[in-house]
Write a protein that holds these residues in place. Structure first.
Motif, mmCIF file in Angstrom:
data_model
loop_
_atom_site.group_PDB
_atom_site.id
_atom_site.type_symbol
_atom_site.label_atom_id
_atom_site.label_comp_id
_atom_site.label_asym_id
_atom_site.label_seq_id
_atom_site.Cartn_x
_atom_site.Cartn_y
_atom_site.Cartn_z
ATOM 1 N N HIS A 78 0.857 -1.177 0.000
ATOM 2 C CA HIS A 78 0.000 0.000 0.000
ATOM 3 C C HIS A 78 0.900 1.236 0.000
ATOM 4 C CE1 HIS A 78 -3.856 -2.108 1.358
ATOM 5 N NE2 HIS A 78 -2.930 -3.052 1.270
ATOM 6 N N VAL A 79 0.673 2.127 -0.947
ATOM 7 C CA VAL A 79 1.508 3.313 -1.117
ATOM 8 C C VAL A 79 0.632 4.558 -1.042
ATOM 9 C CG1 VAL A 79 3.201 4.486 -2.581
ATOM 10 C CG2 VAL A 79 2.985 1.993 -2.677
ATOM 11 N N ARG A 80 1.096 5.531 -0.297
ATOM 12 C CA ARG A 80 0.409 6.823 -0.260
ATOM 13 C C ARG A 80 1.449 7.937 -0.426
ATOM 14 N NH1 ARG A 80 -3.569 7.685 4.539
ATOM 15 N NH2 ARG A 80 -4.894 6.459 3.127
ATOM 16 N N LEU A 81 1.396 8.614 -1.543
ATOM 17 C CA LEU A 81 2.248 9.787 -1.798
ATOM 18 C C LEU A 81 1.508 11.027 -1.327
ATOM 19 C CD1 LEU A 81 4.595 11.371 -3.135
ATOM 20 C CD2 LEU A 81 3.289 11.256 -5.276
ATOM 21 N N ARG A 82 2.195 11.868 -0.561
ATOM 22 C CA ARG A 82 1.583 13.094 -0.040
ATOM 23 C C ARG A 82 2.495 14.271 -0.375
ATOM 24 N NH1 ARG A 82 0.856 13.657 5.436
ATOM 25 N NH2 ARG A 82 -1.324 14.280 5.288
ATOM 26 N N PHE A 83 1.914 15.389 -0.732
ATOM 27 C CA PHE A 83 2.687 16.598 -1.018
ATOM 28 C C PHE A 83 1.767 17.807 -0.988
ATOM 29 C CE2 PHE A 83 1.308 14.712 -5.016
ATOM 30 C CZ PHE A 83 0.748 15.790 -5.711
ATOM 31 N N LEU A 84 2.370 18.966 -1.053
ATOM 32 C CA LEU A 84 1.628 20.227 -1.102
ATOM 33 C C LEU A 84 1.679 20.791 -2.518
ATOM 34 C CD1 LEU A 84 2.864 22.002 2.167
ATOM 35 C CD2 LEU A 84 0.712 20.770 1.840
ATOM 36 N N LEU A 109 6.154 19.590 -6.655
ATOM 37 C CA LEU A 109 5.598 18.804 -5.562
ATOM 38 C C LEU A 109 6.375 19.218 -4.319
ATOM 39 C CD1 LEU A 109 5.581 15.231 -7.209
ATOM 40 C CD2 LEU A 109 3.971 17.119 -7.559
ATOM 41 N N ILE A 110 5.708 19.790 -3.332
ATOM 42 C CA ILE A 110 6.375 20.372 -2.169
ATOM 43 C C ILE A 110 6.193 19.472 -0.956
ATOM 44 C CG2 ILE A 110 6.405 22.374 -0.624
ATOM 45 C CD1 ILE A 110 5.410 24.046 -3.006
ATOM 46 N N ALA A 111 7.276 19.308 -0.177
ATOM 47 C CA ALA A 111 7.262 18.451 1.016
ATOM 48 C C ALA A 111 6.823 17.037 0.668
ATOM 49 C CB ALA A 111 6.377 19.046 2.110
ATOM 50 N N ALA A 112 7.240 16.550 -0.492
ATOM 51 C CA ALA A 112 6.804 15.233 -0.967
ATOM 52 C C ALA A 112 7.374 14.122 -0.082
ATOM 53 C CB ALA A 112 7.238 15.036 -2.415
ATOM 54 N N HIS A 113 6.522 13.195 0.295
ATOM 55 C CA HIS A 113 6.936 12.029 1.076
ATOM 56 C C HIS A 113 5.954 10.901 0.826
ATOM 57 C CE1 HIS A 113 4.083 14.199 3.692
ATOM 58 N NE2 HIS A 113 3.727 12.991 4.122
ATOM 59 N N THR A 114 6.392 9.673 1.108
ATOM 60 C CA THR A 114 5.531 8.512 0.885
ATOM 61 C C THR A 114 5.375 7.715 2.163
ATOM 62 O OG1 THR A 114 7.446 7.254 0.108
ATOM 63 C CG2 THR A 114 6.038 8.253 -1.565
ATOM 64 N N LEU A 115 4.200 7.164 2.334
ATOM 65 C CA LEU A 115 3.907 6.187 3.380
ATOM 66 C C LEU A 115 3.745 4.834 2.704
ATOM 67 C CD1 LEU A 115 1.362 8.192 5.543
ATOM 68 C CD2 LEU A 115 3.495 7.225 6.399
ATOM 69 N N LEU A 116 4.461 3.835 3.204
ATOM 70 C CA LEU A 116 4.401 2.487 2.662
ATOM 71 C C LEU A 116 3.915 1.544 3.750
ATOM 72 C CD1 LEU A 116 7.935 2.461 0.977
ATOM 73 C CD2 LEU A 116 5.785 3.214 -0.044
ATOM 74 N N SER A 117 3.023 0.646 3.409
ATOM 75 C CA SER A 117 2.502 -0.289 4.403
ATOM 76 C C SER A 117 2.365 -1.680 3.789
ATOM 77 C CB SER A 117 1.135 0.190 4.924
ATOM 78 O OG SER A 117 0.676 -0.647 5.969
ATOM 79 N N VAL A 118 2.734 -2.689 4.568
ATOM 80 C CA VAL A 118 2.651 -4.092 4.143
ATOM 81 C C VAL A 118 1.837 -4.844 5.200
ATOM 82 C CG1 VAL A 118 3.935 -6.139 3.465
ATOM 83 C CG2 VAL A 118 4.927 -3.884 3.111
ATOM 84 N N PRO A 166 1.053 6.628 -12.659
ATOM 85 C CA PRO A 166 1.015 8.050 -13.041
ATOM 86 C C PRO A 166 -0.105 8.765 -12.304
ATOM 87 C CG PRO A 166 0.012 6.720 -14.754
ATOM 88 C CD PRO A 166 0.510 5.752 -13.711
ATOM 89 N N PHE A 167 0.045 10.060 -12.120
ATOM 90 C CA PHE A 167 -1.010 10.846 -11.478
ATOM 91 C C PHE A 167 -1.008 12.266 -12.029
ATOM 92 C CE2 PHE A 167 2.750 11.294 -8.798
ATOM 93 C CZ PHE A 167 2.802 12.663 -8.562
ATOM 94 N N GLU A 168 -2.147 12.894 -11.929
ATOM 95 C CA GLU A 168 -2.303 14.286 -12.330
ATOM 96 C C GLU A 168 -3.103 15.026 -11.272
ATOM 97 O OE1 GLU A 168 -3.850 14.904 -16.213
ATOM 98 O OE2 GLU A 168 -2.399 13.567 -17.205
ATOM 99 N N VAL A 169 -2.749 16.274 -11.061
ATOM 100 C CA VAL A 169 -3.489 17.144 -10.141
ATOM 101 C C VAL A 169 -3.921 18.357 -10.948
ATOM 102 C CG1 VAL A 169 -3.407 18.536 -8.051
ATOM 103 C CG2 VAL A 169 -2.158 16.367 -8.159
ATOM 104 N N ALA A 170 -5.212 18.595 -10.972
ATOM 105 C CA ALA A 170 -5.737 19.679 -11.792
ATOM 106 C C ALA A 170 -5.348 21.047 -11.240
ATOM 107 C CB ALA A 170 -7.249 19.556 -11.885
ATOM 108 N N GLU A 225 -2.930 13.899 -2.090
ATOM 109 C CA GLU A 225 -2.565 12.517 -1.811
ATOM 110 C C GLU A 225 -2.817 11.660 -3.041
ATOM 111 O OE1 GLU A 225 -4.513 11.007 1.632
ATOM 112 O OE2 GLU A 225 -3.374 12.252 3.044
ATOM 113 N N VAL A 226 -1.920 10.711 -3.260
ATOM 114 C CA VAL A 226 -2.071 9.727 -4.329
ATOM 115 C C VAL A 226 -1.947 8.345 -3.692
ATOM 116 C CG1 VAL A 226 -1.138 8.820 -6.485
ATOM 117 C CG2 VAL A 226 -1.077 11.295 -6.044
ATOM 118 N N ASP A 227 -2.972 7.514 -3.805
ATOM 119 C CA ASP A 227 -2.982 6.186 -3.199
ATOM 120 C C ASP A 227 -2.891 5.111 -4.274
ATOM 121 O OD1 ASP A 227 -3.181 6.864 -0.484
ATOM 122 O OD2 ASP A 227 -5.320 7.245 -0.682
#
Length: 453
Positions: free
Chosen positions: A72-78, A207-216, A134-138, A116-118
């Motif tokens: 499970h991946v969650r990319l977060r940024f501002l 993408l500002i303050a970009a970080h990812t949360l990974l869960s298994v 891939p992801f897009e933010v409008a 957030e991108v999940d």
């Protein structure tokens, strides 16, 4: 997404807003003129121009998933959002630095919107493959009238963003199994670079303050900070660029990792005493709170006009109950009640702290006697005068590692506030040992870093 990710959100939010706005929380402050320093992934057209900026980050870490498990991946940024104050200009509007309506200022300022991108990917597909998400933010423009006037409005403008997550896994060689997981975050946003373009221009496509949360779920990640001995070589080969993976959650939890743009330790926590975000986790809450209290009414008014989060911070500090402020000062996390030294088995009454001595002073606990205390190591009682062989742990620095195998004499046995034993020693073959002893200068090793002789 997993509950583990939700439990990690408080820490992830602190990373997300680290440096978002700094004391004294006014747009006019010099330090707030240069923002967005952590986890910034610029558009490639800007990053490739010799600016020293980057369009991607890479995390590598070791994981032991169950058969058939998914990641499970969650990319977060501002996403940067320009807040522009516009005043009436003829039949239209034009940008202005600020307007004051009913005694309240409204100023032009850059805000941010959380994104957030999940994704959920099977490890079976990542081994030997290349998972791409891939992801897009409008982008967009929002117009909001300022209450109390028809002559001014707020315009909030965002540029579109585009990016991709790239993930792959490879089986580890050797008898222990496990996978080496690589997570790459890319900003692929188009940006028409032009002469005179500045960092501030490019940030609108970053993408500002970009970080990812990974869960298994049901699996485990291996700590890169303190890996098990068998995995130390493999973890040492992990390459992390502009990111720092750490375990998050409870101390015994290993199913979730935060790939942070800021260096953290495993299982970071938000202090229970913290009343809210001050946007600078490297500072002490008490100091920033007290400083904020000293702002003048004019300075507080300017801070409130700068950002809604700054306004909330000012209001929170102004209404902070005394007992909450007291919790920020000199917190004692626990008090030990000792009924005897375990190595001696002596019975004695619980220790009562002396009221005339601070809790952190060694003299506050009369039960501690470094010159006479002893600790049991490998079945041997070690005390002052004992001879030991030094076996520095893998976490030791180079100065300690150079002493591996040397013999030393114990000069004191110490117990810290976390109930961890330490030994103060002098080297047996050091010609300056007597001089160091006379001046109270010792070398310190943990009880697990020596071998009794």
């Amino acid at each position: 997404m997993t509950a583990a990710m939700d439990r990690a959100r408080a820490v992830a939010d602190a990373v997300l807003y680290e440096g978002y706005l700094l004391y004294p929380y006014r747009a006019s402050a010099a330090k707030n003129a240069v923002r967005w320093q952590w986890g910034v992934l610029m558009p490639p057209a800007f990053a490739d121009g010799g600016t020293g900026e980057h369009a991607w980050s890479r995390s590598e870490l070791l994981v032991e998933p169950r058969d058939g498990a998914s990641l499970h991946v969650r990319l977060r940024f501002l996403q940067l959002q320009a807040r522009i104050v516009e005043g009436v200009d003829g039949d239209g509007h034009r940008p202005v630095p600020l307007v004051t309506i009913d005694g309240r200022e409204h100023i032009t300022w850059d805000e941010a919107v959380e994104r957030e991108v999940d994704a959920v990917l099977r490890f079976a597909d990542l081994v030997g493959g290349d998972g791409r998400v891939p992801f897009e933010v409008a982008g967009g423009t929002d117009v909001e009238p300022i209450p109390g006037t028809d002559s001014a409005r707020l315009v909030r403008r965002r540029e579109p963003l585009r990016g991709a997550l790239r993930l792959r896994a490879a089986a580890l060689s050797g008898p222990f199994g496990g996978l080496k997981l690589t997570v790459r975050v890319e900003n692929t946003s188009p940006w028409p670079a032009h002469r005179g373009a500045t960092r501030a221009d490019a940030l609108r496509h970053a993408l500002i303050a970009a970080h990812t949360l990974l869960s298994v779920p049901g699996g485990e990640f291996l700590s890169l900070v303190d890996p098990p001995e068998w995995a130390s070589v493999a973890t040492g080969e992990c390459v992390n660029e502009r990111t720092w993976p750490v375990l998050v959650g409870e101390e015994n939890q290993r199913d979730t990792v935060l790939c942070s743009p800021i260096i953290l330790y495993d299982h970071p926590r938000i202090a229970e005493q913290s009343a809210g975000n001050l946007f600078d986790g490297t500072e002490i809450d008490e100091i920033l709170t007290l400083r904020t209290m000293t702002l003048t009414d004019e300075e507080k008014r300017a801070a409130r006009a700068t950002d809604e989060r700054a306004a909330d911070l000012i209001d929170r500090v102004e209404n902070l109950p005394p007992e909450v402020l007291d919790r920020l000062h000199g917190t004692v996390r626990y008090l030990r009640a000792m009924t005897g030294r375990p190595d001696r088995g002596q019975e004695r009454a619980d220790v009562t702290a002396r009221p005339d001595v601070p809790w952190w002073d060694p003299g506050a606990d009369a039960s501690m006697s470094p010159s006479t205390d002893s600790v049991l190591i490998a079945g041997v009682s070690v005390a002052r005068g004992s001879r030991v062989r030094l076996r520095p742990a893998k976490r030791a620095d180079a100065h300690d590692m150079f002493l591996a195998g040397r013999t030393a004499v114990v000069q004191a046995v110490l117990l810290d506030v976390d109930d961890v034993w330490h030994l103060a020693v002098t080297l047996e073959d050091d010609p300056g040992a007597d001089l160091n002893l006379a001046h109270g200068r010792y070398r310190y090793f943990g009880a697990d870093e020596v071998e009794p002789l």
